[in-house]
Enzyme design. Structure first.
Site, short mmCIF file in Angstrom:
data_model
loop_
_atom_site.label_atom_id
_atom_site.label_comp_id
_atom_site.label_asym_id
_atom_site.label_seq_id
_atom_site.Cartn_x
_atom_site.Cartn_y
_atom_site.Cartn_z
N GLY A 1 139.90 -2.40 3.37
CA GLY A 1 141.16 -2.76 2.64
C GLY A 1 141.64 -4.19 3.41
CD GLN B 1 144.74 -7.44 7.09
OE1 GLN B 1 144.54 -6.77 6.17
NE2 GLN B 1 143.92 -7.46 8.31
CB CYS C 1 142.64 -4.19 11.81
SG CYS C 1 143.42 -5.16 11.17
CG LEU C 2 138.82 -6.85 7.50
CD1 LEU C 2 138.79 -7.20 6.28
CD2 LEU C 2 137.34 -6.83 8.17
CG HIS D 1 145.16 -0.15 8.59
ND1 HIS D 1 144.32 -0.17 9.82
CD2 HIS D 1 144.91 -1.50 8.19
CE1 HIS D 1 144.02 -1.22 10.26
NE2 HIS D 1 144.24 -2.09 9.33
CD GLU D 2 144.98 -2.76 4.29
OE1 GLU D 2 145.35 -3.73 4.41
OE2 GLU D 2 143.86 -2.14 4.85
CG HIS E 1 147.67 -4.79 7.80
ND1 HIS E 1 147.82 -5.79 8.97
CD2 HIS E 1 146.65 -4.42 7.77
CE1 HIS E 1 146.57 -5.58 9.27
NE2 HIS E 1 145.91 -4.83 8.77
NI NI Z 1 143.95 -4.21 9.20
#
Ligand code: NI
Length: 170
Positions: free
Chosen positions: A46, A51, A93-94, A135-136, A139
């Site tokens: 995701g 991000q 998480c990226l 999660h997204e 964000h």
């Molecule tokens: Ni993330």
């Protein structure tokens, strides 16, 4: 399409609530395509627009495994309309590389959003999809997984981050 740079903790844009999308124009289509390519290249399940440095309510998700056909979900202006149950599982998480932790989330969620063409959609998910959706959407509201783990674990994360940063400066 191009792979975009992923913003990392503690960049400020990750902490800001993103703005709703009003125009489903070519700029939005390009953003969605670039985000999709960036997510697959990472690789991740995701990605939220902030991000990649764009403060808009746009997210892409694909929780399918390599063996399955890809099942890309594009969410514009998403909102959780129903939550059910509770489930703790490991999450990463990226934007926080090399860190995973157990996060408690709802087991099932229902989300309403718009697709890339501005048509309303509803998505119901459990398991990994429910986790990715939460999660997204976190964000897009300026929250990171470290905001979902309790005070002591968060302090521990911050100490570890400060220590690694100090080491990398040497
Ligand atoms: Ni993330």
């Amino acid at each position: 399409m191009s792979v975009l740079e992923i913003k990392k903790y503690p960049e400020k844009i990750l902490r800001e609530k993103t703005a709703p999308v009003n125009e489903f124009d070519s700029g939005l289509q390009r953003l969605i395509d670039d985000m999709t390519e960036t997510m697959y290249a990472a690789p991740g399940v995701g990605l939220a627009a902030n991000q990649v440095g764009v403060s808009k309510q746009v997210s892409v998700i694909d929780v399918s495994t390599r063996e399955e056909q890809s099942s890309l979900i594009v969410l514009v202006n998403p909102e959780i309309i129903h939550k059910e149950g509770e489930c703790s599982s490991e999450e990463g998480c990226l934007s926080i590389p090399e860190y995973t932790t157990i996060v408690k989330r709802a087991e099932k969620v229902k989300v309403k959003a718009f697709n890339r063409h501005g048509e309303p959609v509803e998505i119901e998910g459990d398991g990994l999809l429910a986790r990715a959706l939460q999660h997204e959407i976190d964000h897009l509201n300026g929250f990171l997984l470290i905001d979902r783990i309790g005070r002591i674990k968060k302090e521990f994360f911050k100490k570890r981050y400060a220590r690694e940063k100090a080491l990398s400066r040497k």
